[in-house]
Design an enzyme around this catalytic site. Structure first.
Site, PDB file in Angstrom:
ATOM      1  N   GLY A   1       8.919 -17.993 -16.179  1.00  9.98           N
ATOM      2  CA  GLY A   1       8.676 -18.021 -14.777  1.00  9.98           C
ATOM      3  C   GLY A   1       7.193 -17.732 -14.387  1.00  9.98           C
ATOM      4  O   GLY A   1       7.132 -17.369 -13.256  1.00  9.98           O
TER       5      GLY A   1
ATOM      6  N   GLU B   1       8.628 -16.834 -22.823  1.00  7.18           N
ATOM      7  CA  GLU B   1       9.289 -18.472 -22.373  1.00  7.18           C
ATOM      8  C   GLU B   1       8.650 -19.051 -21.488  1.00  7.18           C
ATOM      9  O   GLU B   1       9.382 -19.393 -20.452  1.00  7.18           O
ATOM     10  CB  GLU B   1      10.581 -18.384 -22.411  1.00  7.18           C
ATOM     11  CG  GLU B   1      11.499 -17.598 -23.323  1.00  7.18           C
ATOM     12  CD  GLU B   1      13.127 -17.627 -23.094  1.00  7.18           C
ATOM     13  OE1 GLU B   1      13.782 -17.527 -23.890  1.00  7.18           O
ATOM     14  OE2 GLU B   1      13.264 -17.394 -21.841  1.00  7.18           O
ATOM     15  N   PRO B   2       7.303 -19.272 -21.450  1.00  3.95           N
ATOM     16  CA  PRO B   2       6.852 -20.158 -20.262  1.00  3.95           C
ATOM     17  C   PRO B   2       7.249 -21.588 -20.313  1.00  3.95           C
ATOM     18  O   PRO B   2       7.192 -22.321 -21.289  1.00  3.95           O
ATOM     19  CB  PRO B   2       5.230 -19.863 -20.547  1.00  3.95           C
ATOM     20  CG  PRO B   2       5.103 -19.846 -22.006  1.00  3.95           C
ATOM     21  CD  PRO B   2       6.258 -19.004 -22.514  1.00  3.95           C
ATOM     22  N   GLY B   3       7.434 -22.035 -19.158  1.00  5.97           N
ATOM     23  CA  GLY B   3       7.636 -23.656 -18.981  1.00  5.97           C
ATOM     24  C   GLY B   3       6.891 -24.217 -18.124  1.00  5.97           C
ATOM     25  O   GLY B   3       5.667 -24.787 -18.603  1.00  5.97           O
TER      26      GLY B   3
ATOM     27  N   ARG C   1      12.052 -32.020  -6.454  1.00  2.00           N
ATOM     28  CA  ARG C   1      11.811 -30.676  -6.091  1.00  2.00           C
ATOM     29  C   ARG C   1      11.640 -30.506  -4.635  1.00  2.00           C
ATOM     30  O   ARG C   1      12.256 -29.702  -3.930  1.00  2.00           O
ATOM     31  CB  ARG C   1      10.447 -30.265  -6.847  1.00  2.00           C
ATOM     32  CG  ARG C   1      10.836 -30.207  -8.526  1.00  2.00           C
ATOM     33  CD  ARG C   1       9.812 -29.298  -9.082  1.00  2.00           C
ATOM     34  NE  ARG C   1       9.680 -28.087  -8.690  1.00  2.00           N
ATOM     35  CZ  ARG C   1       8.780 -27.244  -7.886  1.00  2.00           C
ATOM     36  NH1 ARG C   1       7.891 -28.132  -7.432  1.00  2.00           N
ATOM     37  NH2 ARG C   1       8.919 -26.179  -7.895  1.00  2.00           N
TER      38      ARG C   1
ATOM     39  N   TYR D   1      14.134 -27.963  -3.524  1.00  2.00           N
ATOM     40  CA  TYR D   1      14.035 -26.672  -2.805  1.00  2.00           C
ATOM     41  C   TYR D   1      12.770 -26.406  -2.237  1.00  2.00           C
ATOM     42  O   TYR D   1      11.933 -25.581  -1.770  1.00  2.00           O
ATOM     43  CB  TYR D   1      13.969 -25.325  -4.104  1.00  2.00           C
ATOM     44  CG  TYR D   1      13.877 -25.802  -5.478  1.00  2.00           C
ATOM     45  CD1 TYR D   1      15.023 -25.531  -6.100  1.00  2.00           C
ATOM     46  CD2 TYR D   1      12.658 -26.364  -6.120  1.00  2.00           C
ATOM     47  CE1 TYR D   1      14.970 -25.902  -7.509  1.00  2.00           C
ATOM     48  CE2 TYR D   1      12.573 -26.635  -7.392  1.00  2.00           C
ATOM     49  CZ  TYR D   1      13.680 -26.456  -8.045  1.00  2.00           C
ATOM     50  OH  TYR D   1      13.915 -26.683  -9.622  1.00  2.00           O
TER      51      TYR D   1
ATOM     52  N   CYS E   1      17.042 -44.482  -0.490  1.00  2.00           N
ATOM     53  CA  CYS E   1      17.895 -44.556   0.874  1.00  2.00           C
ATOM     54  C   CYS E   1      18.555 -43.174   1.139  1.00  2.00           C
ATOM     55  O   CYS E   1      19.861 -43.057   1.223  1.00  2.00           O
ATOM     56  CB  CYS E   1      18.994 -45.529   0.637  1.00  2.00           C
ATOM     57  SG  CYS E   1      18.463 -47.236   0.265  1.00  2.00           S
TER      58      CYS E   1
ATOM     59  N   TYR F   1       9.251 -30.094 -14.256  1.00  2.00           N
ATOM     60  CA  TYR F   1      10.488 -30.493 -13.364  1.00  2.00           C
ATOM     61  C   TYR F   1      10.378 -31.400 -12.488  1.00  2.00           C
ATOM     62  O   TYR F   1      10.960 -31.528 -11.420  1.00  2.00           O
ATOM     63  CB  TYR F   1      10.812 -29.129 -12.637  1.00  2.00           C
ATOM     64  CG  TYR F   1      11.046 -27.790 -13.657  1.00  2.00           C
ATOM     65  CD1 TYR F   1      11.778 -27.793 -14.512  1.00  2.00           C
ATOM     66  CD2 TYR F   1       9.923 -26.624 -13.535  1.00  2.00           C
ATOM     67  CE1 TYR F   1      12.085 -26.495 -15.351  1.00  2.00           C
ATOM     68  CE2 TYR F   1      10.028 -25.723 -14.165  1.00  2.00           C
ATOM     69  CZ  TYR F   1      11.002 -25.542 -15.182  1.00  2.00           C
ATOM     70  OH  TYR F   1      11.335 -24.592 -15.901  1.00  2.00           O
TER      71      TYR F   1
HETATM   72  C1  PLP Z   1      13.903 -22.177 -17.068  1.00  2.00           C
HETATM   73  C2  PLP Z   1      13.626 -21.032 -18.187  1.00  2.00           C
HETATM   74  C3  PLP Z   1      12.240 -20.491 -18.490  1.00  2.00           C
HETATM   75  C4  PLP Z   1      11.239 -21.097 -18.077  1.00  2.00           C
HETATM   76  O1  PLP Z   1      10.867 -21.084 -16.750  1.00  2.00           O
HETATM   77  P1  PLP Z   1       9.630 -21.480 -15.955  1.00  2.00           P
HETATM   78  O2  PLP Z   1       9.482 -21.061 -14.586  1.00  2.00           O
HETATM   79  O3  PLP Z   1       9.417 -22.688 -16.078  1.00  2.00           O
HETATM   80  O4  PLP Z   1       8.532 -20.631 -16.860  1.00  2.00           O
HETATM   81  C5  PLP Z   1      12.597 -19.634 -19.367  1.00  2.00           C
HETATM   82  N1  PLP Z   1      13.485 -19.168 -20.065  1.00  2.00           N
HETATM   83  C6  PLP Z   1      14.938 -19.545 -19.323  1.00  2.00           C
HETATM   84  C7  PLP Z   1      16.220 -18.947 -20.007  1.00  2.00           C
HETATM   85  C8  PLP Z   1      15.107 -20.441 -18.336  1.00  2.00           C
HETATM   86  O5  PLP Z   1      16.087 -20.757 -18.167  1.00  2.00           O
END
Ligand code: PLP
Length: 438
Positions: free
Chosen positions: A247, A289-291, A329, A333, A359, A388
Site C-alpha cells: 500500500g 508487500e509493496p506493489g 484506473r 476509481y 465505445c 495496475y
Molecule cells: C494489492 C496487495 C498488495 C500491494 O498493494 P500496493 O498498493 O500495490 O502496494 C499487497 N498485499 C496484498 C495482500 C494485496 O492484495
C-alpha cells in the site's frame, strides 16, 4: 520530473531512460508501455538496502498483480525479494519466470481448490488463509499431498487506508480476511493449530493501497503486535511472522505526497521493536508487500493523438489510440494522471479532456489536462502507469494489448510484444467447437 529522474526533457522532447519518446513510439508503435528499468531497479535496491539488509529476519514480496511481467519478476528475484500471487495464473507466470517456490506467497479471498492444489504441489513458501472454509479445504489438500503447509492468516486490523473506497481493505466491512470485530480470527487460529497438516507461522494484513500517510503503517504495525499479544494470551501460541502488507503510496501528480519508503520503514520497525520488548518475546519475522511503489513511477504510456473535437462552450476532446483498454484506473476509481505532449513539451497550452478510443463515454484518460496545444499525430505521454495498467488491461472492442518495453541508458528492448489479431481468436473455437488451424 514526473515521479522519476529517468524522465527528462531534451530538445523540447520527452526522453525516457535516455531514449526520445518519439523514437520509442516510431519503433514499437502506440499505445506503448515504457518502463524506465533503472527506476524499477533503484526501488528494488532501496527495499533491499533500507529494509532487507538493514533489519535481520525480514522479507519483502512484490505484489505481482501490480505488473505481472516475467522481466519484472526476474529483476525482483535478483534483488532478493519474493513474489505475492493470488491465482494459479500468477503462480504459473512466477514459476515460468524462475521465481523459487519458497519465495512465493499465495493470497486471495476465494482461492479455488485447483489453485490451492497447484500451490501445494509447487511447494509455495506460504499460503495466506482468508476465510473459515479455507482451513478445512487446505487441510484436506495438504493431507492428500502428504505435506505440511506453512500458513499465515489474514486479519482485518480495522485501520482504514487507501486513496479511494475501492482500494481500502482494512475496515470492518471488507471481503478480505478474518474479522476482529467478533473473535473470528481467534477461532480461526484455534482451528489451524488443531489441523494436522497446517503449520501456522503468523499473521498478515493489508489495509489499502496508495497510502500517503506513514502513521497509518505505524498504526497497523502496533495493531498487529496487539494481535500477537492477544493470540498468545488466548492460545499460548507465539506468532513468529508478522506481515504488514503493502500500500506504499507514490506520486501520480504534484498534489500527491509519496511515501518516503526509508522513513516509513524506520517508523514501522521502531514500533515493532518497542512492542516486541513490551511483550518480552523474540521479534517475529517481519514482511512487507509493496506493489505499486515498486513499479508505478517507472512506467509511462505513449499514445498517438487522433481526433481533436472542440465543442464550443463545453470542452475539447482529444482522443488517443488506447485508453480504458490499457488503463482502466480513471474509469474504475477516478484515478488522475499527469500528461504531456512528448514531442513538444513547451509552448502555448490548451485545456483538453483526453479520452480513449473504446465505445464507452466513460473511457477517460485525463480530465482537464493542460497540454501544449496538441495536433493530430503528436505523441501523448501519461506518467506513473507502471502499476495496475498492463495487468488490468483488456481486449474490449478487440483493441490489441500494447507491447511493453524496458528502457535503460539509451537502449530499449521489448519485454512483452504487442498482441496480434491471431492472439484475439486463440481461445475462440467457432460454432463447431473446433477451431481449424490455418
Ligand atoms: C494489492 C496487495 C498488495 C500491494 O498493494 P500496493 O498498493 O500495490 O502496494 C499487497 N498485499 C496484498 C495482500 C494485496 O492484495
Amino acid at each position: 520530473m514526473y515521479g522519476s529522474q529517468y524522465l527528462t526533457e531534451e530538445n523540447n522532447t520527452l526522453h525516457i531512460g535516455g531514449v526520445a519518446a518519439t523514437d520509442l513510439a516510431a519503433q514499437y508503435g502506440t499505445p506503448l508501455y515504457v518502463m524506465a528499468e533503472r527506476e524499477l531497479t533503484d526501488r528494488l535496491a532501496t527495499v533491499r538496502e533500507h529494509f532487507l539488509d538493514k533489519y535481520p529476519n525480514t522479507y519483502a514480496s512484490f505484489a505481482s498483480k501490480a505488473l505481472t511481467v516475467s522481466a519484472v519478476y526476474e529483476q525482483v528475484v535478483r534483488h532478493g525479494l519474493g513474489i505475492d500471487v493470488v491465482t494459479g495464473g500468477e503462480l504459473f507466470i512466477a514459476r515460468q519466470s524462475g521465481v523459487p517456490a519458497e519465495r512465493i506467497y499465495f493470497h486471495g479471498s476465494n482461492k479455488s481448490t485447483a489453485d490451492l492444489q497447484y500451490a501445494v504441489e509447487e511447494g509455495v513458501g506460504r499460503i495466506v488463509i482468508d476465510h473459515f472454509a479455507e482451513i478445512a479445504q487446505l487441510e484436506s489438500i495438504a493431507a492428500q499431498a502428504g505435506q505440511t503447509v506453512h500458513v499465515l492468516i489474514r486479519i482485518v486490523p480495522q485501520v482504514i487506508g487507501g486513496a479511494h473506497a475501492k482500494i481500502q481493505t482494512g475496515g470492518v466491512d471488507t471481503k478480505f480476511g478474518f474479522s476482529t470485530h467478533a473473535s473470528d480470527y481467534l477461532d480461526a487460529i484455534e482451528a489451524i493449530l488443531a489441523s494436522e497438516h497446517l503449520s501456522l507461522l503468523g499473521i498478515h494484513c493489508h489495509v489499502g493501497s496508495q497510502i500517503q500517510d506513514p502513521s497509518l503503517f505505524e498504526q497497523t504495525a502496533r495493531t498487529m503486535m496487539g494481535f500477537v499479544e492477544t493470540i498468545r494470551a488466548h492460545h499460548g501460541f507465539t506468532v513468529s511472522e508478522v506481515n504488514v502488507g503493502g500500500g506504499f503510496g507514490i506520486a501520480y501528480t504534484q498534489d500527491d505526497h509519496p511515501l518516503d519508503f526509508e522513513a516509513t520503514i524506520a517508523r514501522v520497525m521502531d514500533v515493532i521493536e518497542t512492542e516486541t520488548e513490551r511483550l518480552g518475546i523474540e521479534r517475529p519475522r517481519i514482511g512487507i508487500e509493496p506493489g505499486r511503489w515498486v513499479v508505478a513511477n517507472a512506467g509511462t504510456t505513449l499514445y498517438t493523438v487522433g481526433a481533436i473535437k472542440e465543442i464550443e462552450g463545453v470542452r475539447t476532446y482529444l482522443s488517443v489510440d488506447g485508453g480504458m483498454t490499457d488503463n482502466i484506473r480513471p474509469a474504475l476509481y477516478g484515478a488522475v494522471y499527469e500528461t504531456v505532449i512528448a514531442n513538444r513539451m513547451s509552448g502555448e497550452t490548451t485545456e483538453v479532456t483526453v479520452v480513449g478510443a473504446a465505445c464507452e463515454s466513460g473511457d477517460l484518460v485525463a480530465e482537464k489536462a493542460q497540454l501544449v496545444t496538441p495536433n493530430g499525430g503528436d505523441t501523448l505521454a501519461v506518467f506513473g502507469t507502471g502499476a495496475y495498467n498492463f495487468s488490468m488491461a483488456s481486449n474490449y472492442n478487440q483493441f490489441l494489448r500494447p507491447a511493453l518495453v524496458f528502457v535503460r541508458d539509451g537502449e530499449s528492448r521489448e519485454v512483452v510484444r504487442r498482441q496480434t489479431y491471431a492472439d484475439l481468436i486463440q481461445c475462440d473455437l467457432g460454432i463447431n467447437g473446433v477451431r481449424s488451424e490455418s
